[in-house]
Write a protein that holds these residues in place. Structure first.
Motif: not given
Length: 123
Positions: A85-91, A73-77, A82-83
């Motif tokens: 991509r989310q920043r790009r979409v928000r920008s 659960r704590s290790y997600n490559p 994902r973060r």
């Protein structure tokens, strides 16, 4: 079962049969199927021979090492991607909103006259 290495057990290899016994005890405790009688038999097994105790200490050290390893659960490559991509979409969404606001404001008569005056003064 493979023999425990000397580095893992204080310098001497542990007998494979004793290592197997320690593993069986550990599996029983991990499974939760142990009883009071099982725990008493385990204590007696550990006291019966210093090699039993050494093998048990190794099993506990391996378990401790594994418990410190990252969990699934704590290790997600993919989390970083994902973060990002989310920043790009928000920008991108922010740029679209600002452009829309700019077009709307530029069409307002008061703003248009103010911009025209600024343009005339700059000439």
């Amino acid at each position: 079962m493979a023999e425990l290495s000397s580095a893992d057990t204080g310098g001497r290899p542990v007998d494979p049969e004793i290592a197997r016994q320690a593993s069986v005890w550990f599996a029983m405790f991990l499974n939760g199927s142990d009883t009071d009688a099982d725990r008493q038999a385990w204590r007696e097994w550990r006291i019966a021979d210093p090699e039993h105790e050494r093998a048990w200490q190794h099993v506990e050290s391996v378990n401790l090492s594994l418990s410190k390893a990252p969990t699934r659960r704590s290790y997600n490559p993919w989390a970083g991607l994902r973060r990002a991509r989310q920043r790009r979409v928000r920008s991108f969404a922010l740029v679209l909103v600002l452009c829309g606001v700019g077009v709307f404001v530029a069409q307002q008569p008061l703003v248009r006259s103010w911009v025209e005056r600024l343009m005339e003064q700059s000439r």
